[in-house]
Design a protein around this motif. Structure first.
Motif, short mmCIF file in Angstrom:
data_model
loop_
_atom_site.label_atom_id
_atom_site.label_comp_id
_atom_site.label_asym_id
_atom_site.label_seq_id
_atom_site.Cartn_x
_atom_site.Cartn_y
_atom_site.Cartn_z
N GLN A 4 0.83 -1.20 0.00
CA GLN A 4 0.00 0.00 0.00
C GLN A 4 0.88 1.26 0.00
N PHE A 5 1.88 1.28 0.87
CA PHE A 5 2.72 2.46 0.97
C PHE A 5 3.71 2.56 -0.19
N TYR A 6 4.11 1.43 -0.75
CA TYR A 6 4.96 1.45 -1.95
C TYR A 6 4.20 2.08 -3.11
N ASN A 7 2.98 1.64 -3.33
CA ASN A 7 2.18 2.19 -4.44
C ASN A 7 1.80 3.64 -4.19
N LEU A 8 1.61 4.00 -2.93
CA LEU A 8 1.29 5.39 -2.62
C LEU A 8 2.44 6.31 -2.99
N ALA A 9 3.66 5.94 -2.62
CA ALA A 9 4.83 6.78 -2.90
C ALA A 9 5.23 6.74 -4.36
N THR A 10 5.04 5.60 -5.00
CA THR A 10 5.53 5.42 -6.37
C THR A 10 4.52 5.85 -7.42
N TYR A 11 3.25 5.58 -7.18
CA TYR A 11 2.22 5.83 -8.20
C TYR A 11 1.08 6.73 -7.72
N ASP A 12 1.12 7.18 -6.47
CA ASP A 12 0.01 7.93 -5.89
C ASP A 12 -1.29 7.14 -5.97
N GLU A 13 -1.19 5.84 -5.70
CA GLU A 13 -2.34 4.95 -5.74
C GLU A 13 -2.31 4.01 -4.53
N VAL A 14 -3.47 3.58 -4.09
CA VAL A 14 -3.58 2.54 -3.07
C VAL A 14 -4.79 1.67 -3.38
N TRP A 15 -4.82 0.49 -2.79
CA TRP A 15 -6.01 -0.37 -2.88
C TRP A 15 -7.09 0.24 -2.02
N GLN A 16 -8.28 0.43 -2.61
CA GLN A 16 -9.40 1.03 -1.87
C GLN A 16 -10.69 0.25 -2.13
N GLY A 17 -10.58 -1.07 -2.19
CA GLY A 17 -11.75 -1.90 -2.44
C GLY A 17 -12.54 -2.16 -1.18
N GLU A 29 -6.45 6.32 -7.51
CA GLU A 29 -5.53 7.43 -7.32
C GLU A 29 -5.83 8.18 -6.02
N VAL A 30 -4.77 8.71 -5.43
CA VAL A 30 -4.88 9.48 -4.19
C VAL A 30 -4.48 10.91 -4.48
N SER A 31 -5.34 11.86 -4.18
CA SER A 31 -5.01 13.27 -4.39
C SER A 31 -4.09 13.74 -3.27
N GLU A 32 -3.35 14.78 -3.54
CA GLU A 32 -2.38 15.29 -2.56
C GLU A 32 -3.08 15.68 -1.26
N GLY A 33 -4.25 16.30 -1.37
CA GLY A 33 -4.95 16.73 -0.17
C GLY A 33 -5.59 15.61 0.62
N ASN A 34 -5.68 14.43 0.01
CA ASN A 34 -6.33 13.29 0.65
C ASN A 34 -5.33 12.30 1.24
N ARG A 35 -4.05 12.61 1.13
CA ARG A 35 -3.01 11.66 1.51
C ARG A 35 -3.08 11.29 3.00
N GLN A 36 -3.26 12.28 3.85
CA GLN A 36 -3.31 12.04 5.29
C GLN A 36 -4.50 11.15 5.64
N ASP A 37 -5.64 11.39 5.02
CA ASP A 37 -6.83 10.57 5.30
C ASP A 37 -6.64 9.13 4.85
N VAL A 38 -5.97 8.95 3.72
CA VAL A 38 -5.72 7.60 3.20
C VAL A 38 -4.80 6.82 4.13
N ILE A 39 -3.75 7.47 4.61
CA ILE A 39 -2.82 6.79 5.52
C ILE A 39 -3.52 6.46 6.83
N LEU A 47 -5.90 2.48 10.53
CA LEU A 47 -7.05 2.12 11.36
C LEU A 47 -7.80 0.91 10.83
N ASP A 48 -8.21 0.96 9.57
CA ASP A 48 -9.11 -0.06 9.02
C ASP A 48 -8.39 -1.33 8.55
N GLU A 49 -7.13 -1.19 8.12
CA GLU A 49 -6.43 -2.34 7.58
C GLU A 49 -5.37 -2.90 8.53
N CYS A 50 -5.08 -2.16 9.59
CA CYS A 50 -4.09 -2.63 10.57
C CYS A 50 -4.71 -2.77 11.96
#
Length: 235
Positions: free
Chosen positions: A71-84, A113-123, A128-131
């Motif tokens: 999740q964090f690799y894809n966030l830093a590399t592609y600005d994407e995460v799994w959100q299913g 895709e994760v927008s720059e302003g949404n990064r904190q909420d995604v992390i 919380l939800d996945e860990c």
């Protein structure tokens, strides 16, 4: 919705995450977090050959830790995460390196895709939800230490941030994400302080490689076919 590249798929497969359906489905993240936690842990114990539920729980969090690292690799590399949806994150049995393992299966069209302003909420959502929610739930049917389970995730994050910060193409984004992970604010309701910040203890990820950074044993030495973790404090 995002279309995964061939490089993304290769990287996911390296971390035992697959986008094709499993031949043998065990459970989903939804059922694990629901009323069938014990059934899921029983399946994990059988597939892994773990001698008891404590070892099985720790084994599973190491497997989930690889997904979190991706999740964090894809966030830093592609600005994407799994959100299913939780029902679409499947855990199934698969032969890996000659051993039957519990692997992760996720639909390829659930990366977004994760927008720059949404990064904190995604992390915050990942923590919380996945860990945290998984750790709390799995401890309702096992006596494993929560710190053991968190450190199982952090070991993979340590390596990933070493790689990401060493690569000029991902260093800036990885630094932003790492600082957010170290922020106590994102851990409110989970822990009094950032557990990852405590784990790093003010040092850079690269400085902690090949050190006994763990304070707990992950019990990988007790799982048939696996070896003692390189960070094990019992060495």
């Amino acid at each position: 919705m995002s279309k995964l590249t061939s490089n993304q798929l290769i990287q996911l497969n390296m971390y035992s995450i697959y986008t094709d359906p499993p031949e043998q489905k065990l459970f989903t993240l939804e059922t694990l977090l629901g009323e069938h936690t014990l059934d899921a842990l029983d399946a994990i114990q059988i597939v892994s050959g773990s001698p008891n539920k404590t070892v099985a729980a720790s084994y599973f969090m190491r497997r989930l830790g690889m997904f979190i690292a991706m999740q964090f690799y894809n966030l830093a590399t592609y600005d994407e995460v799994w959100q299913g949806k939780k029902s679409r994150l499947i855990f199934g049995s698969k032969i890996e390196f000659g051993n039957l393992a519990v692997s992760t299966f996720a639909h390829a069209d659930d990366w977004r895709e994760v927008s720059e302003g949404n990064r904190q909420d995604v992390i915050r959502h990942i923590l919380l939800d996945e860990c945290a929610d998984v750790i709390r739930q799995i401890r309702t049917v096992s006596s494993v230490s929560p710190l053991t389970l968190w450190e199982n995730i952090f070991g993979f994050l340590l390596w990933q941030y070493h790689v990401l910060l060493s690569d000029p193409s991902t260093a800036d984004a990885a630094r932003v994400d790492l600082e957010l992970l170290k922020s106590d604010v994102l851990w409110e309701g989970i822990a009094a302080r950032s557990l990852f910040g405590v784990y790093l203890n003010g040092r850079e990820p690269s400085a902690l490689l090949n050190t006994q950074v763990r304070t707990t044993c992950c019990f990988s030495k007790d799982v048939p076919g696996l070896m003692q973790c390189g960070f094990c404090p019992l060495k």
